[in-house]
Design a protein around this motif. Sequence first.
Motif, PDB file in Angstrom:
ATOM      1  N   GLU A 107      -3.363   3.651   4.832  1.00 54.35           N
ATOM      2  CA  GLU A 107      -4.095   2.961   3.780  1.00 54.35           C
ATOM      3  C   GLU A 107      -4.265   1.477   4.117  1.00 54.35           C
ATOM      4  OE1 GLU A 107      -3.779   1.661  -0.902  1.00 54.35           O
ATOM      5  OE2 GLU A 107      -2.390   3.193  -0.152  1.00 54.35           O
ATOM      6  N   GLY A 161       5.861   6.555   2.483  1.00 54.97           N
ATOM      7  CA  GLY A 161       5.064   6.343   1.284  1.00 54.97           C
ATOM      8  C   GLY A 161       4.945   4.900   0.843  1.00 54.97           C
ATOM      9  N   VAL A 162       5.278   3.954   1.728  1.00 58.09           N
ATOM     10  CA  VAL A 162       5.079   2.546   1.392  1.00 58.09           C
ATOM     11  C   VAL A 162       4.733   1.784   2.671  1.00 58.09           C
ATOM     12  CG1 VAL A 162       7.545   1.971   1.612  1.00 58.09           C
ATOM     13  CG2 VAL A 162       6.046   0.509   0.235  1.00 58.09           C
ATOM     14  N   ARG A 186      -5.471  -3.501  -4.586  1.00 62.12           N
ATOM     15  CA  ARG A 186      -4.960  -2.134  -4.519  1.00 62.12           C
ATOM     16  C   ARG A 186      -4.515  -1.709  -5.909  1.00 62.12           C
ATOM     17  NH1 ARG A 186      -0.705   2.058  -4.574  1.00 62.12           N
ATOM     18  NH2 ARG A 186      -1.170   3.374  -2.780  1.00 62.12           N
ATOM     19  N   GLY A 200      10.154   2.104  -3.823  1.00 65.54           N
ATOM     20  CA  GLY A 200       9.752   2.092  -2.423  1.00 65.54           C
ATOM     21  C   GLY A 200       9.548   0.690  -1.894  1.00 65.54           C
ATOM     22  N   THR A 216       0.851  -1.193   0.000  1.00 65.06           N
ATOM     23  CA  THR A 216       0.000   0.000   0.000  1.00 65.06           C
ATOM     24  C   THR A 216       0.889   1.247   0.000  1.00 65.06           C
ATOM     25  OG1 THR A 216      -0.068   0.127   2.424  1.00 65.06           O
ATOM     26  CG2 THR A 216      -1.757  -1.232   1.345  1.00 65.06           C
ATOM     27  N   GLY A 217       0.248   2.406   0.010  1.00 64.43           N
ATOM     28  CA  GLY A 217       1.005   3.652   0.017  1.00 64.43           C
ATOM     29  C   GLY A 217       1.341   4.156   1.398  1.00 64.43           C
ATOM     30  N   SER A 218       0.817   3.512   2.446  1.00 63.64           N
ATOM     31  CA  SER A 218       1.068   3.955   3.817  1.00 63.64           C
ATOM     32  C   SER A 218       0.445   2.965   4.786  1.00 63.64           C
ATOM     33  CB  SER A 218       0.445   5.339   4.057  1.00 63.64           C
ATOM     34  OG  SER A 218      -0.968   5.263   3.938  1.00 63.64           O
ATOM     35  N   GLU A 255       2.660  -0.130  -9.099  1.00 66.26           N
ATOM     36  CA  GLU A 255       3.405  -0.237  -7.839  1.00 66.26           C
ATOM     37  C   GLU A 255       4.553   0.771  -7.765  1.00 66.26           C
ATOM     38  OE1 GLU A 255       1.861  -4.444  -8.696  1.00 66.26           O
ATOM     39  OE2 GLU A 255       2.734  -2.772  -9.835  1.00 66.26           O
ATOM     40  N   ASN A 256       4.806   1.235  -6.560  1.00 67.15           N
ATOM     41  CA  ASN A 256       5.959   2.074  -6.247  1.00 67.15           C
ATOM     42  C   ASN A 256       7.144   1.133  -6.104  1.00 67.15           C
ATOM     43  OD1 ASN A 256       7.924   3.725  -5.127  1.00 67.15           O
ATOM     44  ND2 ASN A 256       6.829   4.043  -3.192  1.00 67.15           N
TER      45      ASN A 256
END
Length: 409
Positions: free
Chosen positions: A84, A238-239, A264, A272, A79-81, A268-269
Amino acid sequence: MSASQSPFSASDPVYADYNGTTPVDPRVVAAMIPFLSTHFGNPSSSHGFGTAPAEAVARARAQVASLIGAESGAEIVFTGSGTEADHLAIRGVLRAVRTASAEGAGAPTPAAGSGSAGARPHLVIQETEHPAVLAAAEVLAGDGVDVTSLPIDTDGLVDPASLAAALRPTTVLVSIMHANNETGAIQPISALARTARDAGVLFHTDAAQSVGKVPVDVDALGVDLLTVVGHKLYAPKGVGALYVRAGTPIAALMPGGGQEAGLRGGTENVAGIVAFGEAARLAGEDLDTGGPERMRRLRDELEVALEELLPGRVRLNGPREERLPQTLNVSIAGSRGVDVLAGAASVSASTGSACHAGTDAPSPVLTAMGMDVDRAMGALRLSVGRWTTEDDVARIAAGIAAEVVATDV
């Protein structure tokens, strides 16, 4: 584990806020750089430029899974955080259960399936949860979900008996954090999860603060969902990730291109995620080579140093034993934490959760533990980490004590 070079210089204030966020480990930076340059491809691409990123994401998934004892990387959703991940766990499970009920497909858990037709689903949390969990519960409450918030005792812990009494035939999910981000209090998650499981109820825990600091094993804890956050583990902000036990009903909150097993959406990042994987690997090594013991020793030295410099004025907040090894939350009688830290320029620390920074009010965590306003306002949250030294501990104690004495009336 051999720690990498410290990111701090001799002229920097002493950093004592590792619970707020951690510096990115230089080894983690080195791992992610190729995926910001050479391996720039989309991991979902079918051509060669997507191969290395896809393999790296899979490797990171396995590394995070290994750190928490998950059966496979397939149970890890990036996820981004952490926020989240918490929302996906809580709102995603409730959405899946309600959708199944509306479609007449039957409920995925015994508890969720019992009760009268059309009964409101029920969620249980506890009153000192991370703001992300509290916000998710508030969203659901506005959408017709009954929410129960369990009280805590004077150490900040939930009694499993209170959870047992709160469960209903319509209870779908329990979400209780593994360790508090202010006091470090470690909840009896295995006992709480067992209580939920015996009633056929799913269990989520936000383990953002505990993973990498103490051993965390999803099977030993008995949880169905668990939140992990990169920036608490020396990875970038951020990850995050959500562990979802195989077979757990959950629906996407942000559907899109089918990434992350459809849970999700969004490319993807990769950089990160690679960083998160490397940070998880390093955290596992740290756990195996005495990292928690070193943190505990430094934390206790800091408490002793403060007590020696401020005799009779230092009071520990939270349990002495059942807490994270890097966390020290103390109140200093006759002072206000925010004023002490504002004047102690040589120390970078906090009075509580970074999520409540900027508010001049008693910590909701400490007041829920039954503390009076003066004690709560005198609190300091001090957390040590990978690059903290014994000299740093002495400087933290001296800087705080000097400011307290200087502001005494």
